[in-house]
Design a protein around this motif. Structure first.
Motif, PDB file in Angstrom:
ATOM      1  N   UNK A 364       0.728  -1.113   0.086  1.00 31.25           N
ATOM      2  CA  UNK A 364       0.155  -0.002   0.088  1.00 31.25           C
ATOM      3  C   UNK A 364       0.889   1.272   0.070  1.00 31.25           C
ATOM      4  N   UNK A 365       0.139   2.360  -0.449  1.00 28.20           N
ATOM      5  CA  UNK A 365       1.269   3.760  -0.385  1.00 28.20           C
ATOM      6  C   UNK A 365       1.541   4.028   1.014  1.00 28.20           C
ATOM      7  N   UNK A 366       2.375   5.246   1.091  1.00 28.77           N
ATOM      8  CA  UNK A 366       2.759   5.484   2.559  1.00 28.77           C
ATOM      9  C   UNK A 366       1.632   5.857   3.192  1.00 28.77           C
ATOM     10  N   UNK A 367       1.377   5.503   4.327  1.00 30.11           N
ATOM     11  CA  UNK A 367       0.138   6.059   5.215  1.00 30.11           C
ATOM     12  C   UNK A 367       0.109   7.380   5.522  1.00 30.11           C
ATOM     13  N   UNK A 368      -1.072   8.070   5.457  1.00 28.77           N
ATOM     14  CA  UNK A 368      -1.190   9.390   5.898  1.00 28.77           C
ATOM     15  C   UNK A 368      -2.665   9.446   6.700  1.00 28.77           C
ATOM     16  N   UNK A 369      -2.829  10.495   7.095  1.00 26.01           N
ATOM     17  CA  UNK A 369      -4.116  10.587   8.119  1.00 26.01           C
ATOM     18  C   UNK A 369      -5.365  10.340   7.090  1.00 26.01           C
ATOM     19  N   UNK A 370      -5.435  10.831   5.895  1.00 29.06           N
ATOM     20  CA  UNK A 370      -6.412  10.645   4.913  1.00 29.06           C
ATOM     21  C   UNK A 370      -6.497   9.208   4.651  1.00 29.06           C
TER      22      UNK A 370
END
Length: 677
Positions: A364-370
């Motif tokens: 998965x892509x790098x986690x962010x709050x969204x």
């Protein structure tokens, strides 16, 4: 009633099997999956016999599961008239069909075992392209069942079917039937790992959807077929038995529909997939399923209320025979679909990235709050469980309000919030990132064990069940059978239930199982196996509920200690979580290093640093729900003191304060004694 159900066609199961065989042969002929091949042809007997045997095997398994389900929660058991609910106008339960259902389950399981052996032999002949008459077939078959995953799975299914055969002929209580049914569902779970669901693309989603599909279809088909076999012995019990089955069938229809949609989307790959032979066969299955669902609806609305009439038996069979024929056709078409190549091939995906090789999913892509809110990887079983939980709870609340009773909207909101959090935790960001980041896994763990149980326990689902269900089912459950209410009460008051619900045991389980899980092979098992992952979710959610319910819940079960003891247990577990988190923060050894250390992440911190962050999550974030629970316990303590004070004031106003009068008299006597001395 016996005279009204006498005209029973004896070939009911023959109709089911015959239509299934005809449908599977027609489907295989349509798709051409049984055509001869130039190299490695096992022969016409294997090519045409395998789908037929597979259809009969699934029908036998369905009949086994259905007959056991009837014994678990549908069929009345023999009771005396004195044991019935006072004022009931229904005749005493006959109960003669109940023991026959267990015998039927044993016979069906025996047929399932034999057919599974034949299926195993033909499956290997088809895979290897060797006819069973080949000289070396026996030795190769032995290697197949010991070295190859498909062979081991089919052998384990055969073994489970044999065990279910023996148990079905031995058990005599609904509890024993429930354990036997659970064992048979294990075999269906194993079958869900084979076929197109075993393909590399979306393996987890396809597997969970196939398991839901198989279980729902088996219960629906098998229970109706078992009722058709046992209807001669139902007598006066035919109306409650059919009424209860219709409720179960409604849930099965929903399960088959949802899982069927998921599997269709995965296998078709787009609308153009409907133009293939596989797509045409799928459309036939959808049409048959829709017809079957409409027949079931008509049966529930028109036939069930008239079963007690003089033509009840004829009406019952007029609908049931058609349903069984359509069910057999659906089963045959389903096997034909499983034997045919879908538009989306089952060839391994060419993604060779470390994350895909390890987890079966792209990184998965790098986690962010969204992205914690927008990244989803659906777990069909858990999502359906959450949706069903919301639907059932709201229906119970509606039933109470229709009766004129009230139910707190705060509890309702608490339950809905808990179910939505459960769905997000098992299918949303925590699940997506929990397979590649230890810190994300710890967030998932903390929400499951501390946050979701807090909302669930405060919503009092067991209390709502006990209040809502009797309004509709009390008259129907005066025959010693067990519906949802009876099963819950059995579990709550059982020795096992009381032991695990004890506050001290619940606290030890709540805290101790965390150490056992992470510092043993169970953690790795939950990462590598879908069964292990499901076991982790169920265990920690249930352990959290038992702990919260023992301290601050309102549901029946545990003998709750005084409030000071509750706070002591709570702060002890809080301290234990803190020590566990500190151990992870200061640790230098990577847990499951050959998993989290090999994901190949180009973003984020190192694996050991991420594990230390996970320790901070267990230490810091885990304390917030604990403090919230402490506030709830303190508020309940205050309210309990206030209620005690109000009760005392009312008693004093009514009867006088005898306790205070005796106390004042004692002080007066002490003063007189002092004066004399």
């Amino acid at each position: 009633m016996e005279e009204r159900v006498n005209p029973v066609p004896r070939g009911a199961l023959g109709v089911l099997a015959a239509t299934g065989v005809v449908a599977v042969l027609a489907g295989v002929a349509l798709t051409g999956s049984a055509a001869a091949v130039l190299v490695g042809d096992p022969g016409a007997v294997v090519r045409w016999g395998l789908p037929v045997v597979e259809t009969l095997t699934e029908l036998a398994a369905s009949l086994t599961v259905g007959a056991l389900l009837l014994a678990v929660c549908v069929l009345p058991r023999r009771t005396s008239a004195a044991a019935r609910t006072p004022g009931s106008d229904r005749a005493a339960a006959d109960g003669s069909a109940y023991p026959r259902s267990l015998v039927l389950a044993g016979v069906a399981a025996g047929a399932w075992t034999v057919l599974s052996v034949v299926h195993l032999v033909l499956a290997y002949a088809s895979v290897a392209g060797v006819p069973p008459t080949a000289p070396s077939f026996g030795d190769e078959l032995a290697l197949f069942v010991t070295q190859i995953d498909l062979g081991r799975t089919l052998l384990s299914v055969t073994t489970v079917a044999a065990v279910v055969t023996a148990l079905s002929l031995v058990v005599a209580t609904p509890t024993g039937a429930a354990w036997t049914a659970a064992l048979s569902l294990v075999a269906l779970w194993q079958l869900g790992q084979t076929g197109h669901a075993a393909g590399a693309a979306s393996h987890d989603l396809a597997t969970s959807a196939m398991v839901l599909h198989l279980v729902s279809a088996a219960v629906w088909i098998g229970a109706l077929a078992a009722l058709a076999v046992l209807v001669r012995r139902l007598g006066a019990d035919v109306v409650p038995a059919v009424s209860r089955f219709s409720v179960v069938a409604g849930w099965c229809v929903a399960g088959v529909a949802v899982s069927g949609v998921v599997n269709s989307v995965l296998r078709l790959g787009g609308w153009e997939g409907l133009q293939t032979r596989y797509g045409v066969l799928l459309l036939v299955k959808i049409a048959l399923f829709a017809a079957l669902a409409l027949l079931g609806l008509a049966h529930r609305r028109a036939t069930v209320p008239r079963l007690a009439g003089p033509r009840g038996g004829l009406l019952f069979w007029r609908v049931v025979l058609v349903e069984l024929a359509v069910m057999g056709a659906v089963s045959g078409v389903a096997v034909a679909l499983g034997s045919s190549p879908p538009p989306v091939p089952d060839a391994p995906v060419t993604d060779t990235s470390p994350a895909y090789v390890l987890t079966g999913h792209a990184l998965p892509p790098e986690p962010t709050a969204l992205r914690w809110l927008t990244e989803w990887r659906w777990d069909v079983l858990m999502a359906c469980a959450a949706a069903a939980g919301i639907v059932v709870y709201l229906r119970w609340v509606r039933r109470l309000r229709r009766r004129g009773d009230s139910w707190s909207w705060v509890r309702t909101a608490s339950w809905v919030t808990g179910m939505l959090l459960f769905a997000w935790t098992t299918s949303g960001g925590p699940s997506v990132y929990g397979h590649v980041l230890f810190s994300a896994h710890m967030i998932q763990h903390m929400v499951l064990v501390m946050v979701v149980p807090l909302f669930v326990a405060l919503s009092a689902p067991v209390t709502l069940l006990l209040r809502a269900v009797p309004a509709r089912a009390a008259v129907l459950r005066d025959d010693a059978s067990r519906g949802p209410r009876e099963w819950v009460l059995t579990l709550v008051h059982s020795h096992v239930g009381r032991f695990f619900a004890h506050p001290v045991v619940a606290a030890v389980n709540f805290a101790g199982s965390m150490v056992l899980f992470y510092y043993s092979g169970l953690f790795e098992w939950s990462l590598r196996s879908p069964v292990g992952h499901l076991a982790m979710i169920v265990h920690f959610t249930l352990a959290g509920y038992l702990f919260v319910n023992a301290l601050a819940g309102v549901d029946p079960g545990p003998t709750r200690p005084p409030y000071p003891m509750r706070l002591l247990l709570l702060f002890a577990t809080m301290a234990f979580h803190a020590f566990f988190g500190v151990a992870l923060v200061g640790g230098e050894g990577l847990l499951v290093a050959d998993w989290f250390g090999l994901t190949g992440r180009p973003w984020g911190v190192s694996a050991i640093r991420d594990q230390q962050i996970g320790g901070s999550v267990a230490w810091g974030i885990g304390e917030i729900p604990t403090l919230a629970l402490a506030v709830v316990v303190a508020v309940q303590w205050t309210r309990d003191d206030e209620r005690t004070a109000r009760r005392r004031d009312r008693r004093v106003d009514r009867d006088g304060d005898d306790e205070m009068d005796r106390y004042n008299a004692m002080l007066a006597r002490m003063a007189e004694d002092d004066a004399r001395r």
